[in-house]
Design a protein around this motif. Sequence first.
Motif, PDB file in Angstrom:
ATOM      1  N   TRP A   1      -4.583  22.094  -1.372  1.00 49.15           N
ATOM      2  CA  TRP A   1      -4.315  21.944  -2.796  1.00 49.15           C
ATOM      3  C   TRP A   1      -3.166  20.963  -2.900  1.00 49.15           C
ATOM      4  O   TRP A   1      -2.021  21.315  -2.638  1.00 49.15           O
TER       5      TRP A   1
ATOM      6  N   SER B   1      -4.440  21.728  -9.417  1.00 49.05           N
ATOM      7  CA  SER B   1      -5.579  22.398 -10.045  1.00 49.05           C
ATOM      8  C   SER B   1      -6.899  22.067  -9.343  1.00 49.05           C
ATOM      9  O   SER B   1      -7.939  22.572  -9.724  1.00 49.05           O
ATOM     10  N   ARG B   2      -6.852  21.225  -8.314  1.00 45.83           N
ATOM     11  CA  ARG B   2      -8.085  20.890  -7.597  1.00 45.83           C
ATOM     12  C   ARG B   2      -7.844  20.972  -6.094  1.00 45.83           C
ATOM     13  O   ARG B   2      -6.712  20.938  -5.630  1.00 45.83           O
TER      14      ARG B   2
END
Length: 89
Positions: free
Chosen positions: A54, A60-61
């Motif tokens: 991450w 967030s991805r």
Amino acid sequence: MTASPPEGSTVVVDDGTPIPLEVYDGAVGYVADADDLPLLQAMAQGEVMTITVWPLSAPSRTVEYIYPLAGFRDAFQRIAEECAFDPSE
């Protein structure tokens, strides 16, 4: 300066158990000492290693890095022979 590791960063060989990946300074990944030999043994028997991280820049991805392990077993066994250690221990 040490950055806190992104939650859930892992390394997996084939479809095995994910091993937590520690991240130092946001860029260098390593496994805990207790996971080092099990990871090497899995790599020696495996076909593909997937590292999932991450990124701190986009938490967030996830990003996956996939590496073929062709030839790793022979190299690991040769290192074990040259360095006189048992790769199963």
